[in-house]
Write a protein that holds these residues in place. Structure first.
Motif, PDB file in Angstrom:
ATOM      1  N   GLU A 143      33.835  30.735  14.997  1.00 48.56           N
ATOM      2  CA  GLU A 143      34.120  29.396  15.523  1.00 48.56           C
ATOM      3  C   GLU A 143      35.598  29.054  15.369  1.00 48.56           C
ATOM      4  OE1 GLU A 143      31.418  26.916  13.390  1.00 48.56           O
ATOM      5  OE2 GLU A 143      29.667  27.511  14.584  1.00 48.56           O
ATOM      6  N   TYR A 144      36.161  29.403  14.231  1.00 46.01           N
ATOM      7  CA  TYR A 144      37.583  29.160  13.998  1.00 46.01           C
ATOM      8  C   TYR A 144      38.426  29.963  14.988  1.00 46.01           C
ATOM      9  CZ  TYR A 144      42.091  28.882  11.565  1.00 46.01           C
ATOM     10  OH  TYR A 144      43.416  28.675  11.253  1.00 46.01           O
ATOM     11  N   ALA A 181      30.389  34.765   8.866  1.00 41.22           N
ATOM     12  CA  ALA A 181      30.870  35.284  10.144  1.00 41.22           C
ATOM     13  C   ALA A 181      30.865  34.194  11.212  1.00 41.22           C
ATOM     14  CB  ALA A 181      30.002  36.463  10.589  1.00 41.22           C
ATOM     15  N   GLN A 182      29.870  33.332  11.172  1.00 42.09           N
ATOM     16  CA  GLN A 182      29.784  32.265  12.169  1.00 42.09           C
ATOM     17  C   GLN A 182      30.973  31.318  12.069  1.00 42.09           C
ATOM     18  OE1 GLN A 182      27.637  32.032  14.681  1.00 42.09           O
ATOM     19  NE2 GLN A 182      28.703  30.208  15.414  1.00 42.09           N
ATOM     20  N   HIS A 231      35.509  42.942  13.758  1.00 43.54           N
ATOM     21  CA  HIS A 231      35.173  42.925  12.328  1.00 43.54           C
ATOM     22  C   HIS A 231      34.194  41.791  12.029  1.00 43.54           C
ATOM     23  CE1 HIS A 231      37.902  46.015  11.180  1.00 43.54           C
ATOM     24  NE2 HIS A 231      39.012  45.303  11.266  1.00 43.54           N
ATOM     25  N   ILE A 232      34.421  40.653  12.653  1.00 43.53           N
ATOM     26  CA  ILE A 232      33.553  39.500  12.401  1.00 43.53           C
ATOM     27  C   ILE A 232      32.134  39.803  12.859  1.00 43.53           C
ATOM     28  CG2 ILE A 232      33.199  37.038  12.812  1.00 43.53           C
ATOM     29  CD1 ILE A 232      36.188  36.786  13.408  1.00 43.53           C
ATOM     30  N   GLY A 233      32.012  40.461  14.014  1.00 38.85           N
ATOM     31  CA  GLY A 233      30.691  40.847  14.495  1.00 38.85           C
ATOM     32  C   GLY A 233      29.994  41.797  13.537  1.00 38.85           C
ATOM     33  N   ALA A 234      30.748  42.745  12.978  1.00 37.96           N
ATOM     34  CA  ALA A 234      30.173  43.686  12.016  1.00 37.96           C
ATOM     35  C   ALA A 234      29.664  42.952  10.783  1.00 37.96           C
ATOM     36  CB  ALA A 234      31.216  44.727  11.622  1.00 37.96           C
ATOM     37  N   ILE A 235      30.443  41.993  10.304  1.00 37.50           N
ATOM     38  CA  ILE A 235      30.032  41.226   9.128  1.00 37.50           C
ATOM     39  C   ILE A 235      28.763  40.429   9.416  1.00 37.50           C
ATOM     40  CG2 ILE A 235      30.697  39.254   7.675  1.00 37.50           C
ATOM     41  CD1 ILE A 235      33.548  40.450   7.712  1.00 37.50           C
ATOM     42  N   GLU A 253      25.390  40.535   7.237  1.00 37.82           N
ATOM     43  CA  GLU A 253      24.745  39.328   6.714  1.00 37.82           C
ATOM     44  C   GLU A 253      23.266  39.297   7.093  1.00 37.82           C
ATOM     45  OE1 GLU A 253      28.552  36.219   6.894  1.00 37.82           O
ATOM     46  OE2 GLU A 253      27.055  36.239   8.495  1.00 37.82           O
ATOM     47  N   GLU A 254      22.974  39.589   8.333  1.00 34.48           N
ATOM     48  CA  GLU A 254      21.590  39.527   8.818  1.00 34.48           C
ATOM     49  C   GLU A 254      20.686  40.545   8.133  1.00 34.48           C
ATOM     50  OE1 GLU A 254      22.170  37.896  13.410  1.00 34.48           O
ATOM     51  OE2 GLU A 254      21.578  39.975  13.045  1.00 34.48           O
TER      52      GLU A 254
END
Length: 299
Positions: A101-102, A96-97, A60-64, A68-69
């Motif tokens: 990282e978290y 997303a970054q 999901h984070i990758g999709a976000i 964003e981009e």
């Protein structure tokens, strides 16, 4: 259009600049050029639906990141289980970054002890959200960027779906992600709440209830489990929960206008091993669907 802009868009679409292209491809290229030039007008209300999947939610984070981009933003965000965690943070404005990282630094033992005989406090899950936004309510999450966020849980008493759209955000996310047996139910008044994936792993119907005209769904479990021939408790539990998740995803998939599927089947839903690859796959899957999303979101 400048040649450099044209080349960039063609590369994004995964095509070469050959003149022998279909009418549909030409239409898409033209629309994407207009989109990146800011010449398309947003139409209607679009929701992002984030399905459950445990640690596969790294996708999901990758999709976000892809959204964003490419300047894609949503009016409504609804999630189940892992999708509720990522959806809440995204609605609030966490990048997303920062999420990646978290997640990379997160210790699995901080979330659960892995022992089904000693259920965890679901507040451990909520801590992921509170580490970013403290005790913010869902109302405050919504106000942060003018979005509408909600997540889905299931009440063990009535056996019905509960849509959580107000109150402390970390508590709501804890309830939505509260895998039965692995975590103690989240008690709120007369409600005993557990993971929304038990009944509705892909809550696109909730997106519609909240006012969405169009729904973009991220499914991180497109390849469903085939079960197990083992008889130990953990193997049987995982197989049964996987089957419930599969059955509770069907209607949500059908009701979606754009479905972004990321194959994470080789990774455990309870381990973060492979998180970077899951993130990468989520990013690529969403990037590929950007033209489809633009088609439903913009005139």
């Amino acid at each position: 259009m400048k040649q450099r802009q044209f080349t960039t868009i063609m590369k994004f679409l995964g095509k070469n600049s050959s003149p022998e292209i279909s009418a549909e491809q030409k239409r898409r290229e033209k629309r994407m050029a207009r989109f990146y030039a800011g010449k398309l007008k947003k139409s209607g209300v679009t929701a992002l639906c984030l399905g459950g999947g445990g640690t596969r939610g790294f996708a999901h984070i990758g999709a976000i990141k892809a959204f964003e981009e490419n300047g894609i933003d949503f009016d409504i965000i609804v999630g189940t289980s892992a999708g509720s965690i990522i959806g809440c943070l995204y609605a609030y404005g966490i990048s997303a970054q920062r999420m990646l990282e978290y997640g990379a630094a997160l210790n699995e033992k901080d979330i659960h002890n892995g022992n089904f005989l000693v259920p965890n406090d679901a507040g451990k899950i909520g801590r992921i959200v509170s580490d970013f936004i403290g005790d913010a309510t869902i109302e405050q999450v919504n106000a942060a960027r003018g979005k509408k966020f909600a997540c889905v849980a299931v009440d063990l008493v009535t056996t019905k779906q509960i849509v959580l759209s107000s109150g402390r955000a970390a508590t709501a996310v804890s309830a939505s992600s509260c895998v039965p047996l692995l975590y103690k139910p989240v008690v709120q008044g007369e409600l005993h709440l557990v993971d929304g994936g038990v009944l509705n792993n892909i809550p696109s119907d909730v997106c519609r209830l909240l006012g969405a005209d169009k729904v973009v769904t991220i499914d991180v479990n497109p390849t469903r489990s085939s079960g197990t021939d083992k008889t130990n408790f953990i193997s049987v539990f995982k197989a049964v929960f996987a089957m419930m998740g599969a059955n509770s995803s069907i209607n949500g998939i059908i009701d979606s206008d754009v479905l972004v599927s990321t194959d994470t089947s080789e990774f455990s839903s309870g381990k973060k091993a492979g998180f970077a690859e899951m993130y990468r796959r989520g990013y690529l899957s969403a990037k590929e669907k950007i033209p489809d999303i633009v088609d439903i979101m913009y005139k």
